[in-house]
Scaffold this motif. Structure first.
Motif, PDB file in Angstrom:
ATOM      1  N   UNK A 171      30.242  42.040  46.916  1.00  0.00           N
ATOM      2  CA  UNK A 171      30.809  43.183  46.430  1.00  0.00           C
ATOM      3  C   UNK A 171      32.127  43.671  47.166  1.00  0.00           C
ATOM      4  N   UNK A 172      31.778  43.595  48.778  1.00  0.00           N
ATOM      5  CA  UNK A 172      32.889  43.971  49.765  1.00  0.00           C
ATOM      6  C   UNK A 172      33.952  43.046  49.493  1.00  0.00           C
ATOM      7  N   UNK A 173      33.877  41.733  49.463  1.00  0.00           N
ATOM      8  CA  UNK A 173      34.644  40.877  49.264  1.00  0.00           C
ATOM      9  C   UNK A 173      35.817  40.974  48.228  1.00  0.00           C
ATOM     10  N   UNK A 174      35.113  41.198  46.943  1.00  0.00           N
ATOM     11  CA  UNK A 174      35.778  41.656  45.662  1.00  0.00           C
ATOM     12  C   UNK A 174      36.540  43.019  45.716  1.00  0.00           C
ATOM     13  N   UNK A 175      35.852  43.986  46.275  1.00  0.00           N
ATOM     14  CA  UNK A 175      36.620  45.370  46.609  1.00  0.00           C
ATOM     15  C   UNK A 175      38.129  45.181  47.502  1.00  0.00           C
ATOM     16  N   UNK A 176      37.890  44.316  48.500  1.00  0.00           N
ATOM     17  CA  UNK A 176      38.811  44.091  49.189  1.00  0.00           C
ATOM     18  C   UNK A 176      40.217  43.286  48.539  1.00  0.00           C
ATOM     19  N   UNK A 177      39.590  42.324  47.669  1.00  0.00           N
ATOM     20  CA  UNK A 177      40.468  41.502  46.918  1.00  0.00           C
ATOM     21  C   UNK A 177      41.367  42.355  45.971  1.00  0.00           C
ATOM     22  N   UNK A 178      40.649  43.569  45.883  1.00  0.00           N
ATOM     23  CA  UNK A 178      41.405  44.655  44.721  1.00  0.00           C
ATOM     24  C   UNK A 178      42.226  45.407  45.505  1.00  0.00           C
TER      25      UNK A 178
END
Length: 178
Positions: A45-52
């Motif tokens: 989830x954190x990785x996806x948020x960072x990618x956003x």
């Protein structure tokens, strides 16, 4: 069913973002317990948020949301041995400043950056305990002790005072030998 799982994932990530924004530091494990998912799900989830584009920083003590601030930011170059690590960090923290990261230049990989996010004496204690307990090595061990730190200080005067104290302690790197 799949649509409902996606909706739950989006909702959880929104709540995680809010949690990180409102709290100083949260570990993946604590977020996993709160949302009844695995630690690995939170890491994803954190990785996806960072990618956003979310400015979420991972530190040795957990995740935090990087908010803009009015602190003076500067870079110091240090060289010291393992035993001087605590002294270096204590000088910076005692000046009400933050050690944001550590940077070394590696001959194969280029610049290696380790996010630290150290702001309190308790942070230093945890870092030093992890260093001793995990039998880990400092990034600076790859570069004969030479490394950089990005600091966040209340003002430039504080930053200059830190540099002076580090120099007095024999920690601030200098090319005076040449």
């Amino acid at each position: 069913m799949v649509l409902n799982l996606k909706k739950n994932s989006y909702s959880r990530r929104d709540r995680i973002k809010t949690d990180l924004y409102n709290q100083r530091l949260l570990s993946a494990s604590s977020l996993a317990r709160k949302y009844h998912v695995s630690r690995q799900t939170i890491v994803g989830d954190i990785a996806l948020l960072r990618a956003q584009g979310e400015p979420i920083i991972a530190t040795v003590n957990g995740y935090h949301y990087q908010k803009s601030n009015d602190l003076y930011q500067g870079i110091i170059v240090c060289q010291h041995n393992l035993q001087q690590t605590r002294t270096e960090l204590e000088i910076i923290i005692a000046a009400r400043s933050q050690v944001l990261d550590v940077v070394v230049d590696h001959p194969l990989y280029g610049q290696l950056i380790g996010t630290l996010g150290l702001t309190t004496s308790a942070d230093i204690d945890r870092f030093m305990e992890q260093l001793a307990g995990d039998r880990a090595r400092l990034l600076s061990s790859l570069t004969n002790g030479i490394h950089l730190h990005h600091l966040a200080c209340p003002n430039e005067q504080t930053f200059m005072q830190i540099k002076k104290q580090l120099k007095q302690a024999g920690i601030l790197y200098s090319d005076d030998e040449t």
